[in-house]
Design a protein around this motif. Sequence first.
Motif, PDB file in Angstrom:
ATOM      1  N   GLN A   1       0.821  -1.211   0.000  1.00 49.81           N
ATOM      2  CA  GLN A   1       0.000   0.000   0.000  1.00 49.81           C
ATOM      3  C   GLN A   1       0.854   1.260   0.000  1.00 49.81           C
ATOM      4  O   GLN A   1       0.529   2.242  -0.665  1.00 49.81           O
ATOM      5  CB  GLN A   1      -0.925  -0.002   1.218  1.00 49.81           C
ATOM      6  N   SER A   2       1.958   1.238   0.733  1.00 49.73           N
ATOM      7  CA  SER A   2       2.784   2.437   0.904  1.00 49.73           C
ATOM      8  C   SER A   2       3.909   2.549  -0.125  1.00 49.73           C
ATOM      9  O   SER A   2       4.834   3.340   0.050  1.00 49.73           O
ATOM     10  CB  SER A   2       3.377   2.455   2.317  1.00 49.73           C
ATOM     11  N   PHE A   3       3.863   1.736  -1.186  1.00 48.75           N
ATOM     12  CA  PHE A   3       4.800   1.769  -2.314  1.00 48.75           C
ATOM     13  C   PHE A   3       6.185   1.215  -1.955  1.00 48.75           C
ATOM     14  O   PHE A   3       6.772   0.482  -2.719  1.00 48.75           O
ATOM     15  CB  PHE A   3       4.957   3.172  -2.915  1.00 48.75           C
ATOM     16  N   ASN A   4       6.749   1.658  -0.808  1.00 47.65           N
ATOM     17  CA  ASN A   4       8.063   1.179  -0.346  1.00 47.65           C
ATOM     18  C   ASN A   4       9.168   1.431  -1.368  1.00 47.65           C
ATOM     19  O   ASN A   4      10.021   0.572  -1.612  1.00 47.65           O
ATOM     20  CB  ASN A   4       8.011  -0.306   0.018  1.00 47.65           C
ATOM     21  N   LEU A   5       9.164   2.621  -1.954  1.00 43.94           N
ATOM     22  CA  LEU A   5      10.231   3.008  -2.876  1.00 43.94           C
ATOM     23  C   LEU A   5      11.321   3.763  -2.123  1.00 43.94           C
ATOM     24  O   LEU A   5      11.048   4.433  -1.121  1.00 43.94           O
ATOM     25  CB  LEU A   5       9.668   3.898  -3.989  1.00 43.94           C
ATOM     26  N   LEU A   6      12.548   3.668  -2.618  1.00 43.32           N
ATOM     27  CA  LEU A   6      13.656   4.426  -2.029  1.00 43.32           C
ATOM     28  C   LEU A   6      13.589   5.858  -2.539  1.00 43.32           C
ATOM     29  O   LEU A   6      13.634   6.101  -3.748  1.00 43.32           O
ATOM     30  CB  LEU A   6      14.991   3.790  -2.403  1.00 43.32           C
ATOM     31  N   ALA A   7      13.495   6.806  -1.609  1.00 43.01           N
ATOM     32  CA  ALA A   7      13.193   8.194  -1.960  1.00 43.01           C
ATOM     33  C   ALA A   7      14.279   8.847  -2.816  1.00 43.01           C
ATOM     34  O   ALA A   7      13.976   9.655  -3.695  1.00 43.01           O
ATOM     35  CB  ALA A   7      12.978   9.009  -0.687  1.00 43.01           C
ATOM     36  N   ARG A   8      15.531   8.533  -2.575  1.00 50.13           N
ATOM     37  CA  ARG A   8      16.628   9.195  -3.283  1.00 50.13           C
ATOM     38  C   ARG A   8      17.108   8.403  -4.494  1.00 50.13           C
ATOM     39  O   ARG A   8      18.209   8.641  -5.002  1.00 50.13           O
ATOM     40  CB  ARG A   8      17.792   9.441  -2.317  1.00 50.13           C
ATOM     41  N   THR A   9      16.274   7.490  -4.946  1.00 47.64           N
ATOM     42  CA  THR A   9      16.643   6.606  -6.051  1.00 47.64           C
ATOM     43  C   THR A   9      15.622   6.763  -7.174  1.00 47.64           C
ATOM     44  O   THR A   9      14.427   6.853  -6.918  1.00 47.64           O
ATOM     45  CB  THR A   9      16.671   5.142  -5.553  1.00 47.64           C
ATOM     46  N   SER A  10      16.095   6.812  -8.404  1.00 46.25           N
ATOM     47  CA  SER A  10      15.199   7.009  -9.543  1.00 46.25           C
ATOM     48  C   SER A  10      14.290   5.799  -9.734  1.00 46.25           C
ATOM     49  O   SER A  10      14.503   4.724  -9.165  1.00 46.25           O
ATOM     50  CB  SER A  10      16.012   7.236 -10.815  1.00 46.25           C
ATOM     51  N   ALA A  11      13.273   5.983 -10.569  1.00 40.76           N
ATOM     52  CA  ALA A  11      12.330   4.900 -10.837  1.00 40.76           C
ATOM     53  C   ALA A  11      13.049   3.668 -11.366  1.00 40.76           C
ATOM     54  O   ALA A  11      12.829   2.554 -10.881  1.00 40.76           O
ATOM     55  CB  ALA A  11      11.264   5.374 -11.829  1.00 40.76           C
ATOM     56  N   VAL A  12      13.912   3.858 -12.352  1.00 42.78           N
ATOM     57  CA  VAL A  12      14.584   2.704 -12.942  1.00 42.78           C
ATOM     58  C   VAL A  12      15.507   2.041 -11.928  1.00 42.78           C
ATOM     59  O   VAL A  12      15.630   0.794 -11.898  1.00 42.78           O
ATOM     60  CB  VAL A  12      15.334   3.093 -14.225  1.00 42.78           C
ATOM     61  N   GLU A  13      16.150   2.808 -11.072  1.00 43.23           N
ATOM     62  CA  GLU A  13      17.029   2.226 -10.061  1.00 43.23           C
ATOM     63  C   GLU A  13      16.231   1.469  -9.005  1.00 43.23           C
ATOM     64  O   GLU A  13      16.680   0.428  -8.504  1.00 43.23           O
ATOM     65  CB  GLU A  13      17.881   3.320  -9.417  1.00 43.23           C
ATOM     66  N   ASN A  14      15.032   1.970  -8.662  1.00 38.45           N
ATOM     67  CA  ASN A  14      14.162   1.241  -7.749  1.00 38.45           C
ATOM     68  C   ASN A  14      13.780  -0.115  -8.332  1.00 38.45           C
ATOM     69  O   ASN A  14      13.767  -1.127  -7.631  1.00 38.45           O
ATOM     70  CB  ASN A  14      12.908   2.056  -7.445  1.00 38.45           C
ATOM     71  N   VAL A  15      13.453  -0.121  -9.616  1.00 42.03           N
ATOM     72  CA  VAL A  15      13.026  -1.360 -10.264  1.00 42.03           C
ATOM     73  C   VAL A  15      14.189  -2.345 -10.384  1.00 42.03           C
ATOM     74  O   VAL A  15      13.982  -3.571 -10.363  1.00 42.03           O
ATOM     75  CB  VAL A  15      12.414  -1.058 -11.639  1.00 42.03           C
ATOM     76  N   GLU A  16      15.389  -1.837 -10.475  1.00 39.62           N
ATOM     77  CA  GLU A  16      16.570  -2.703 -10.605  1.00 39.62           C
ATOM     78  C   GLU A  16      16.912  -3.462  -9.327  1.00 39.62           C
ATOM     79  O   GLU A  16      17.635  -4.468  -9.380  1.00 39.62           O
ATOM     80  CB  GLU A  16      17.793  -1.873 -10.998  1.00 39.62           C
ATOM     81  N   LEU A  17      16.399  -3.017  -8.183  1.00 41.00           N
ATOM     82  CA  LEU A  17      16.843  -3.568  -6.900  1.00 41.00           C
ATOM     83  C   LEU A  17      16.738  -5.094  -6.796  1.00 41.00           C
ATOM     84  O   LEU A  17      17.710  -5.750  -6.384  1.00 41.00           O
ATOM     85  CB  LEU A  17      16.087  -2.904  -5.752  1.00 41.00           C
ATOM     86  N   PRO A  18      15.593  -5.711  -7.133  1.00 39.09           N
ATOM     87  CA  PRO A  18      15.541  -7.175  -7.021  1.00 39.09           C
ATOM     88  C   PRO A  18      16.574  -7.871  -7.910  1.00 39.09           C
ATOM     89  O   PRO A  18      17.095  -8.931  -7.547  1.00 39.09           O
ATOM     90  CB  PRO A  18      14.114  -7.514  -7.474  1.00 39.09           C
ATOM     91  N   LEU A  19      16.874  -7.283  -9.049  1.00 34.10           N
ATOM     92  CA  LEU A  19      17.857  -7.863  -9.955  1.00 34.10           C
ATOM     93  C   LEU A  19      19.258  -7.726  -9.379  1.00 34.10           C
ATOM     94  O   LEU A  19      20.097  -8.622  -9.543  1.00 34.10           O
ATOM     95  CB  LEU A  19      17.779  -7.180 -11.324  1.00 34.10           C
ATOM     96  N   ALA A  20      19.514  -6.601  -8.711  1.00 32.22           N
ATOM     97  CA  ALA A  20      20.817  -6.411  -8.071  1.00 32.22           C
ATOM     98  C   ALA A  20      21.025  -7.451  -6.977  1.00 32.22           C
ATOM     99  O   ALA A  20      22.101  -8.050  -6.853  1.00 32.22           O
ATOM    100  CB  ALA A  20      20.923  -4.995  -7.494  1.00 32.22           C
ATOM    101  N   TYR A  21      19.973  -7.686  -6.169  1.00 30.84           N
ATOM    102  CA  TYR A  21      20.058  -8.699  -5.112  1.00 30.84           C
ATOM    103  C   TYR A  21      20.277 -10.086  -5.703  1.00 30.84           C
ATOM    104  O   TYR A  21      20.909 -10.947  -5.077  1.00 30.84           O
ATOM    105  CB  TYR A  21      18.786  -8.705  -4.271  1.00 30.84           C
TER     106      TYR A  21
END
Length: 235
Positions: free
Chosen positions: A94-114
Amino acid sequence: MRRPVLDLRQVTKTYGAGDTAVHAVAGVDLVVERGDYVAVMGASGSGKSTLMNIVGCLDAPSSGRYLLDGVDVGRLQERQLSLVRNRKIGFVFQSFNLLARTSAVENVELPLAYAGVRPAERRRRALAALDRVGLAGRVGHHPNELSGGQQQRVAVARAIVNEPVLLLADEPTGALDSRSTADMLDLFDTLNASGRTLVIITHEDEVAARARRVVRMRDGEIQTDVRSAARELAP
């Protein structure tokens, strides 16, 4: 015969002991086949949030068996559970849980980075996921530069970028206005039509009405489990 995405067998979750014990989930049997779209409903205290935590491998059941895409998660160590969560489940909150100082594409990349995906490949896949949710023109924007609906679309892109077997959403429209809610439900319809398996936790009838199947919980048990004939006939 294809194995189901979810297979819960007599799953329970109890907090405390003795007279003060709370049976949050009480002997739930639930099977979700690949490509299904299920809404789980119930009042506060019905057990739906606890069930979501179990399904998402965020909490372990007190008893019973849970198979996720054929894997008995009760047999996994914590590191293995982390890998399963990252690779097999896409979460939308519900609360999105996005990293505030990170761009949209960088947020989406996170699971792939892990997951150890190389930078060039994860950028390609993240851009493709953002394009799929209609945000190809917002890839460099930070969360505070996006509307609530756009932020939730970034969250959905992040959830599907690993091509998980299950998209698990907890009150995904709870922080959205009516227009953004309708857009989000249209997106879920599109994802399901492409073969994605969805389980959505919601208290909103409007959201549940878009699912192919509605499971209602009460006092930790499944009270009703109804498939929508109208949705099954929809293209």
